[in-house]
Enzyme design. Structure first.
Site, PDB file in Angstrom:
ATOM      1  N   HIS A  81     -31.436  10.186  36.274  1.00 19.95           N
ATOM      2  CA  HIS A  81     -30.206  10.096  35.501  1.00 19.95           C
ATOM      3  C   HIS A  81     -29.550  11.458  35.260  1.00 19.95           C
ATOM      4  CE1 HIS A  81     -27.320   7.866  33.266  1.00 19.95           C
ATOM      5  NE2 HIS A  81     -27.592   8.441  32.109  1.00 19.95           N
ATOM      6  N   SER A 131     -22.928  10.042  32.598  1.00 16.81           N
ATOM      7  CA  SER A 131     -23.434   8.799  32.024  1.00 16.81           C
ATOM      8  C   SER A 131     -22.291   8.083  31.299  1.00 16.81           C
ATOM      9  CB  SER A 131     -24.625   9.070  31.110  1.00 16.81           C
ATOM     10  OG  SER A 131     -25.265   7.863  30.753  1.00 16.81           O
ATOM     11  N   GLN A 132     -22.376   7.864  29.997  1.00 17.90           N
ATOM     12  CA  GLN A 132     -21.231   7.295  29.299  1.00 17.90           C
ATOM     13  C   GLN A 132     -20.014   8.194  29.474  1.00 17.90           C
ATOM     14  OE1 GLN A 132     -21.037   5.278  25.114  1.00 17.90           O
ATOM     15  NE2 GLN A 132     -20.662   7.454  24.843  1.00 17.90           N
ATOM     16  N   ASP A 172     -31.924   7.059  40.031  1.00 18.89           N
ATOM     17  CA  ASP A 172     -31.496   6.849  38.644  1.00 18.89           C
ATOM     18  C   ASP A 172     -31.914   5.449  38.195  1.00 18.89           C
ATOM     19  OD1 ASP A 172     -30.190   6.643  36.208  1.00 18.89           O
ATOM     20  OD2 ASP A 172     -28.303   7.501  36.936  1.00 18.89           O
ATOM     21  N   TYR A 197     -24.178   8.369  25.937  1.00 22.52           N
ATOM     22  CA  TYR A 197     -24.366   7.248  25.008  1.00 22.52           C
ATOM     23  C   TYR A 197     -24.939   7.710  23.680  1.00 22.52           C
ATOM     24  CZ  TYR A 197     -25.491   2.395  23.691  1.00 22.52           C
ATOM     25  OH  TYR A 197     -25.560   1.174  23.072  1.00 22.52           O
TER      26      TYR A 197
END
Length: 302
Positions: A279, A163-164, A250, A80
């Site tokens: 995460h 993640s993203q 997470d 992100y």
């Protein structure tokens, strides 16, 4: 374990088919500029640009082993906030590696810069103008740009990110089922949006909570809109083998959503879970398995 429920619009497939048809009318105009000072004796580095959704010019870094190839392609999609780095280390392993900077990243923010926080809720109540529509397309066009290179083997295309980047791995594999050979998605974001926002108060999902505190009457509109962008709705369309890895503690992308997107996949799939990991998705232990997974499916010697 909390059940993750996702609204799937009846016209989900039609919406994305129309999106891809629309962007196909935009000339790709790929540009690969050799950058000598960033290259090495073993790896050539290029500054890349191409056109995407609404004509935005998107950038990235391409690193490829010297020699004629053909080399397997690896598209690296970012988190992100993170900016893509030059993927020399992947090129040294034998990949034609492209680290893409979708719209809003520092090198791709002309005419579009919602900020961080900001991207997650940019036009979130209208699925036609939601910020991630262009973002998802930028990743698809990155694959298309990479495949214009003569040294790239178009029959061996991998996608990887966390993640993203994990979300973009899932959406790109789903939108290009006849192109993507395999994908590795860590701590996948943008899966189970509404439940994720309830399960955590960490950013970026906290952006949704903040938005709904200001606009409590918009909750149903938000839920309907993000249904067009939820990785869980994309997952059944993936045909390529997929590796998903998550941390069981997470607090950014709740593990419940990682289990849900993996469960929704109908392709050959593998799930790695790591206790006492957040995460980072157990990256210390996972990366060797990620590299082995990609190498095995893309034909790279280790």
């Amino acid at each position: 374990m909390t059940q993750v429920d996702v609204y799937r619009p009846d016209d989900f497939d039609e919406f994305w088919d129309a999106t891809l048809r629309q962007v196909a009318t935009v000339p790709l105009r790929p540009s690969f500029e050799y950058v000598a000072e960033r290259s090495t004796d073993a790896v050539a580095v290029y500054d890349v640009h191409y056109d995407s959704w609404e004509g935005l010019r998107i950038s990235g870094w391409y690193a490829v082993p010297r020699g004629s190839g053909p080399h397997p392609a690896l598209v690296l999609v970012p988190g992100y906030i993170s900016e893509p780095v030059i993927p020399r280390s992947w090129a040294e392993k034998g990949y034609a590696a492209f680290a893409v900077a979708p719209r809003g990243k520092l090198r791709s923010n002309e005419r579009y810069n919602p900020g961080y926080p900001g991207l997650l809720v940019d036009n979130i109540v209208d699925h036609h103008t939601y910020g991630y529509r262009g973002f998802y397309v930028d990743s698809v066009r990155a694959v298309e740009a990479l495949l214009t290179r003569p040294e790239v083997d178009g029959d061996r295309v991998g996608v990887h990110g966390s993640s993203q980047g994990g979300a973009l791995t899932i959406t790109t594999a789903a939108l290009m089922p006849d192109v993507v050979t395999c994908g590795a998605a860590g701590a996948p974001y943008l899966c189970g949006f509404m439940d994720a926002a309830r399960l955590t108060h960490s950013y970026p999902y906290e952006e949704i909570n903040e938005y709904l505190r200001d606009h409590p009457d918009h909750e149903q509109r938000v839920a309907r809109s993000v249904g067009y962008y939820d990785g869980i709705n994309f997952a059944p369309s993936i045909q390529a083998p997929m590796l998903v890895y998550i941390g069981l503690e997470d607090d950014v992308c709740p593990p419940e959503t990682g289990f849900a997107v993996h469960e929704a996949m109908k392709c050959d799939k593998e799930l790695l879970t790591y206790e006492r990991c957040g995460h980072d998705a157990g990256m210390h232990w996972a990366m060797d398995k990620v590299e082995a997974f990609l190498a095995g499916h893309l034909g790279v010697a280790r």
